[in-house]
Every structure is written in C-alpha cells, then in structure tokens.
Motif scaffolding. Structure first.
Motif, PDB file in Angstrom:
ATOM      1  N   ILE A 283      22.893   7.834  63.790  1.00 33.47           N
ATOM      2  CA  ILE A 283      21.621   7.857  63.676  1.00 33.47           C
ATOM      3  C   ILE A 283      20.834   6.560  63.920  1.00 33.47           C
ATOM      4  O   ILE A 283      20.943   5.424  63.419  1.00 33.47           O
ATOM      5  CB  ILE A 283      21.338   8.381  62.162  1.00 33.47           C
ATOM      6  N   ASP A 284      19.861   6.568  64.959  1.00 33.70           N
ATOM      7  CA  ASP A 284      19.047   5.694  65.456  1.00 33.70           C
ATOM      8  C   ASP A 284      17.755   5.506  64.723  1.00 33.70           C
ATOM      9  O   ASP A 284      17.206   6.538  64.886  1.00 33.70           O
ATOM     10  CB  ASP A 284      19.025   5.130  66.965  1.00 33.70           C
ATOM     11  N   GLY A 289      10.486   8.369  63.836  1.00 34.91           N
ATOM     12  CA  GLY A 289      11.579   9.082  63.245  1.00 34.91           C
ATOM     13  C   GLY A 289      12.986   9.039  63.502  1.00 34.91           C
ATOM     14  O   GLY A 289      13.293   7.750  63.781  1.00 34.91           O
ATOM     15  N   PHE A 290      13.909   9.887  63.690  1.00 35.21           N
ATOM     16  CA  PHE A 290      15.296   9.720  63.697  1.00 35.21           C
ATOM     17  C   PHE A 290      15.870  10.243  65.143  1.00 35.21           C
ATOM     18  O   PHE A 290      15.180  11.390  65.694  1.00 35.21           O
ATOM     19  CB  PHE A 290      15.977  10.279  62.770  1.00 35.21           C
ATOM     20  N   SER A 341      30.426  12.430  58.052  1.00 30.72           N
ATOM     21  CA  SER A 341      29.734  11.286  57.668  1.00 30.72           C
ATOM     22  C   SER A 341      28.667  10.767  58.663  1.00 30.72           C
ATOM     23  O   SER A 341      28.604  11.222  59.668  1.00 30.72           O
ATOM     24  CB  SER A 341      30.650  10.097  57.671  1.00 30.72           C
ATOM     25  N   ILE A 342      27.763   9.891  58.079  1.00 29.36           N
ATOM     26  CA  ILE A 342      26.440   9.293  59.407  1.00 29.36           C
ATOM     27  C   ILE A 342      26.949   7.760  59.370  1.00 29.36           C
ATOM     28  O   ILE A 342      27.294   7.166  58.433  1.00 29.36           O
ATOM     29  CB  ILE A 342      25.327   9.893  58.653  1.00 29.36           C
ATOM     30  N   ALA A 343      26.403   7.336  60.446  1.00 35.37           N
ATOM     31  CA  ALA A 343      26.357   5.881  60.617  1.00 35.37           C
ATOM     32  C   ALA A 343      24.908   5.541  60.859  1.00 35.37           C
ATOM     33  O   ALA A 343      24.193   6.272  61.670  1.00 35.37           O
ATOM     34  CB  ALA A 343      27.578   5.711  61.866  1.00 35.37           C
ATOM     35  N   ILE A 344      24.486   4.381  60.199  1.00 34.55           N
ATOM     36  CA  ILE A 344      23.276   4.070  60.639  1.00 34.55           C
ATOM     37  C   ILE A 344      23.257   2.280  60.707  1.00 34.55           C
ATOM     38  O   ILE A 344      24.415   1.844  60.252  1.00 34.55           O
ATOM     39  CB  ILE A 344      22.161   4.113  59.303  1.00 34.55           C
ATOM     40  N   GLU A 345      22.111   1.832  61.174  1.00 38.19           N
ATOM     41  CA  GLU A 345      22.000   0.442  61.213  1.00 38.19           C
ATOM     42  C   GLU A 345      21.787  -0.338  59.994  1.00 38.19           C
ATOM     43  O   GLU A 345      21.009   0.238  59.260  1.00 38.19           O
ATOM     44  CB  GLU A 345      20.792   0.007  62.325  1.00 38.19           C
ATOM     45  N   ASN A 412      18.858   8.085  71.721  1.00 38.75           N
ATOM     46  CA  ASN A 412      20.102   8.852  71.454  1.00 38.75           C
ATOM     47  C   ASN A 412      21.085   8.281  71.724  1.00 38.75           C
ATOM     48  O   ASN A 412      22.303   8.061  71.418  1.00 38.75           O
ATOM     49  CB  ASN A 412      20.182  10.306  71.908  1.00 38.75           C
ATOM     50  N   SER A 413      20.960   7.064  72.959  1.00 37.35           N
ATOM     51  CA  SER A 413      21.937   6.548  73.680  1.00 37.35           C
ATOM     52  C   SER A 413      22.394   5.261  72.397  1.00 37.35           C
ATOM     53  O   SER A 413      23.586   4.976  72.263  1.00 37.35           O
ATOM     54  CB  SER A 413      21.763   5.894  74.811  1.00 37.35           C
ATOM     55  N   ALA A 414      21.198   5.003  71.920  1.00 37.37           N
ATOM     56  CA  ALA A 414      21.704   3.783  70.668  1.00 37.37           C
ATOM     57  C   ALA A 414      22.410   4.461  69.579  1.00 37.37           C
ATOM     58  O   ALA A 414      23.149   3.678  69.084  1.00 37.37           O
ATOM     59  CB  ALA A 414      20.333   3.168  70.299  1.00 37.37           C
ATOM     60  N   ALA A 415      21.908   5.708  69.266  1.00 32.88           N
ATOM     61  CA  ALA A 415      22.700   6.406  68.163  1.00 32.88           C
ATOM     62  C   ALA A 415      24.130   6.458  68.519  1.00 32.88           C
ATOM     63  O   ALA A 415      24.944   6.638  67.522  1.00 32.88           O
ATOM     64  CB  ALA A 415      21.944   7.710  67.826  1.00 32.88           C
TER      65      ALA A 415
END
Length: 499
Positions: A283-284, A289-290, A341-345, A412-415
């Motif tokens: 998730i970026d 938003g996201f 699971s989710i991955a965030i910065e 979305n590429s960054a995510a």
C-alpha cells in the motif's frame, strides 16, 4: 490499544457550572505553577513530592488532582524537549536544501528570496541549537500563541484570555479505584449516564463535594436500529461495568463542556498470513488516498486498486480527518476477507523541507500521518498483520521499472515495490537503464556508478534521466522548468533508444 472517545456534558444548573469552572481554574493554575518549577531552567526548582504537597494546600486540590497536575506539567516539558530535537533536525535540513538551491539560482529575485529564507532558517537553527546546548526548552504560552497575540492586539478581552487559559482539567484512571476516582461515569436506575466529578472542595470540613452531570456518549443508529460505525457508547460502558481504568479530560469550548475519555480497547490477536506462502498487499500512501497492489509469494504482480478521494487535498479541519478515516475504513473492509498481510511505508514525519504554500497544503504530513494511523488502527481491530518497510526510492523504482511493464500508475508501482521489499526481494536495475547510464557517463563515472550501493544507483538514475528529459525539452523548444513529473512515460522510448 488506546482509544479516545469524545463525549459531551449536557446542560447543567449555573451553580454546577460555576463549581466546574472553579475546578478548571485551580487545576490549570496548578499545572502552570508546577511547570515553572519543573522546567530545566526553573528559578525555584522543586522535587515532585514537595510540589504535590504544595499544590494541595495552595490550590485546594486533593492528592490525586495534585499528582495529575504535576504529571501534566512533566509531560509538557518532556514533549517540548523532543520537539526541540526535531525542530533542530528539520531546520538543519532546510538550511542545507536552501544553500544547495542558492547555488543553482540565477535570477536576482530568486537569489534574494532564497537569502531571506536562509537567514530565517539559520536564526531558527541557532535558537534550537542554543536550547540543546543549555538543556532548556522554548517559552510555553498556556492558552495558545495565537490567542496571546490576539490579547496583545486587543482583539479579545482579558476575561476571554483567562477563560482560554483555564479551560480544562484531567483525571487519570486507576484499576485499584474501580475506574476513575475523581471523575467517575455512573448510571442511574433508568440507565441514564452521568459524569460524577469531585470538585475538590470539602463540604462541612469532612467530605469532598461531588457534582453529577448528564453525559452524552456518541452513538448513531440507522433506520433499522443498527449502530452506524463503531459503538463507542457500548465500549465505554463495558469498561465502566468491568471497573477497568479510564482517563478523563474535561474541556470547555464556546461555553460547552466536552469530555475526552481514553480507554484500553480490546483487539484480536494479530496472526501472520504467511506472506512467503500466500503473497502480500503493498500500500502506497498519497495526498488523495491509497494505492493497493497485490503480489504473490514470489513477488509477482497480481492485481491493483486505487482508493482515493480528490476532496482530501482541499478539505479542512475535521472534514479532512473524517475523510482520512473513511478512506482507511474502505481499505480495511476491502482487504479483511482476502487473507493477506499488508505492507506500508515506515514514514518519519519531519517538516524538514521547504516549498510553496500550495504544494505544502497538498502534501502536508497531516494527511499521511492520519491516513497511516487510521489504517494501522483499522488493521489492528481486524487482526490484519501490518509490515513496515523503508520507503526509500519506492516511487522512483516503481516508475522506472514497473509502471510501463504492467501498465499501472506510479503510485501502484510504488505499492508493488513496497510489497516486494516486505517479502525480502531486492530490485535489480534493468539492462536498458544501465545502457542509458553507460552512454551518458564517462568510463570512470560509470565504474563508480556500478560499484555504488543499490539505492545509490537508483538515485543517480533518477537524476540522469531527469537531466536528459530537460535537454530533450530544450531541444524541442519546451520550457523544462514547468515539468514537475518530467513525463518519463512520454519520452521513455526516446531515452531507451527504442523509438
């Protein structure tokens, strides 16, 4: 996790409101008195125990209120010490950036503007450096700096200024006292809710006098009788019935009394979804938003989605915070049954960059902080695992490596990069980008580029490509100064030699 519920005291007789205002006056005065004797450069420093005893006799507070006042003063001092360190780092970074910009500036108007800004930042940097060297903190204005200026300019009266300075009191919870001794939430036989407040004034020289005021706890029901959103009322009443501790802060604003109740909210156990076996959702976070991108266990792209609201970049105050909460809730609802699971910065919120007001408004850290905070809290409530990764170069890598490959946006590429980083994958540089660097750099610089670290390589690639695009724009008669995004997708084929 800690959750704060905002409630409100309903109408009360004038006698009770006067007693409440008097308690706020004494408690706020006690905080200021304690602050001036606990701060690092105090003229008359006192230890905690002696100060608490003095507050009891000086301001007619019971022992718990006195301890709460000292605790509040200490928390203000500790937060100011942390802010001094943060502001020093931020202004040090800003000074460095302005100096670099000054070297590149050509017009007299730009140079003058940058020198003015540099002078301001250096003064601030020296101020905070002095505080760090001497172990002191900046002056604290109880009541607010803006309100103090308004009082000095005669825009508000002395009475209004005093009301702003003496408008709150707090009471900490205690498990041994069945919740909160000084400010207890109670119910009558008809289940009406009240806040019973100890006024800290002894009645008949023996017992403290209490006032009982009707309390409104938020709960919205739809036409079907179901509660919209979270049932905060039931959460608070559950804590009260089980005699668990809760923190209460009463604040007066616009002749209304608001109550902030902080409780420990139960959350399900966080269970890992085994990203190495089922994949992950990266998730970026963006100003509107996201951006979500799903990957399989080998780091390959599966699908993507954007959950945004354009109003977020222009909304103000409570509306902005509300939109952040709605977006985070939508994301959690979307992913909670997918088994990922989710991955965030893992972002550090520092105000260490300078820019124009419009850009700062759009990309203000308030939005990122709120979005990530609401998202993390929502995931905790649903038992979703959250993995934080280093945010360095995620957007740059996504733009140059994955955006064209999968036909997705840069967000979305960054995510996608965030998700791959959470799975432990490194990002190799495509051969086409290496060829661009070899054709632009001389042999020595290219060998230095090859021997540099992986992230350093991506930074150099970004700088070279931006420079090449500027040159292409100049050759075509365009003004490169008006290109914020540098339109890599537009000039990609020409840059890579595949046109």
């Amino acid at each position: 996790m800690k959750t704060t519920i905002k409630a409100k005291l309903l109408e009360m007789p004038s006698e009770e409101s006067e007693k409440l205002d008097n308690l706020m006056l004494r408690f706020s005065s006690a905080i200021r008195f304690a602050f001036n004797r606990r701060k690092p450069d105090a003229y008359d420093p006192m230890n905690k125990g002696d100060l608490e005893k003095l507050l009891q006799s000086k301001y007619k507070l019971n022992s718990r209120y006195a301890k709460d006042a000292v605790m509040k003063a200490d928390s203000i001092i500790s937060s100011q010490k942390e802010l001094v360190k943060e502001y020093h780092r931020n202004y040090k970074s800003k000074v460095k950036q302005v100096k670099q910009e000054l070297k590149r500036a050509k017009s007299k108007q730009k140079i003058h503007a940058l020198k003015t800004k540099l002078d301001k930042y250096q003064r601030k940097l020296e101020e905070y450096q002095k505080h760090l060297n001497e172990g002191t903190i900046p002056k604290v204005i109880f009541g607010g700096k803006e309100n103090y200026k308004a009082r000095c300019e005669g825009k508000i009266s002395n009475q209004e200024w005093k009301e702003l300075r003496n408008n709150k009191f707090c009471s900490r919870g205690d498990k041994t006292k069945k919740g909160n001794l000084n400010t207890r939430i109670v119910l009558d036989k008809e289940d009406n809710i009240f806040l019973r407040i100890n006024t800290s004034i002894k009645k008949n020289n023996s017992r403290y006098e209490y006032i009982k005021i009707p309390l409104y706890l938020p709960q919205k029901e739809n036409l079907e009788g179901k509660v919209n959103g979270r049932d905060y009322k039931s959460m608070v009443l559950d804590v009260v019935s089980k005699e668990k501790p809760y923190y209460v802060e009463v604040i007066r604003k616009d002749n209304q009394y608001y109550v902030h109740i902080t409780i420990e909210e139960k959350t399900p156990e966080i269970k890992s979804a085994n990203p190495e076996q089922v994949g992950i959702i990266g998730i970026d976070t963006n100003p509107d938003g996201f951006a979500l991108t799903c990957l399989d266990q080998e780091g390959n792209y599966k699908w993507h989605k954007c959950i945004t609201n354009p109003e977020l970049t222009s909304a103000k105050g409570n509306r902005r915070a509300n939109l952040c909460g709605e977006l985070a809730k939508e994301v959690v609802e979307f992913i909670k049954n997918k088994g990922y699971s989710i991955a965030i910065e893992d972002l550090e919120f520092k105000r260490n960059r300078y820019g124009n007001k419009k850009f700062e408004r759009i990309s203000h850290q308030f939005v990122y902080r709120k979005l990530l905070t609401f998202l993390e809290r929502g995931c905790k409530r649903e038992g979703i695992e959250v993995i934080k990764v280093n945010p360095a170069f995620t957007s740059i890598i996504g733009k140059y490596k994955y955006q064209h490959q999968f036909g997705i946006s840069v967000h979305n590429s960054a995510a996608l990069v965030i998700g791959r980083r959470a799975l432990g994958f490194n990002e190799r540089i495509p051969k086409q980008l290496i060829q661009v660097m070899s054709s632009y750099l001389n042999r020595v610089k290219f060998m230095n580029f090859i021997s540099s670290s992986q992230w350093s390589k991506w930074g150099k690639i970004d700088y070279i490509i931006k420079t090449l695009i500027k040159n292409i724009k100049k050759e075509g008669g365009e003004n490169p100064a008006y290109s914020k995004d540098y339109a890599y997708s537009k000039y990609r084929k020409k840059l890579l030699g595949i046109a």
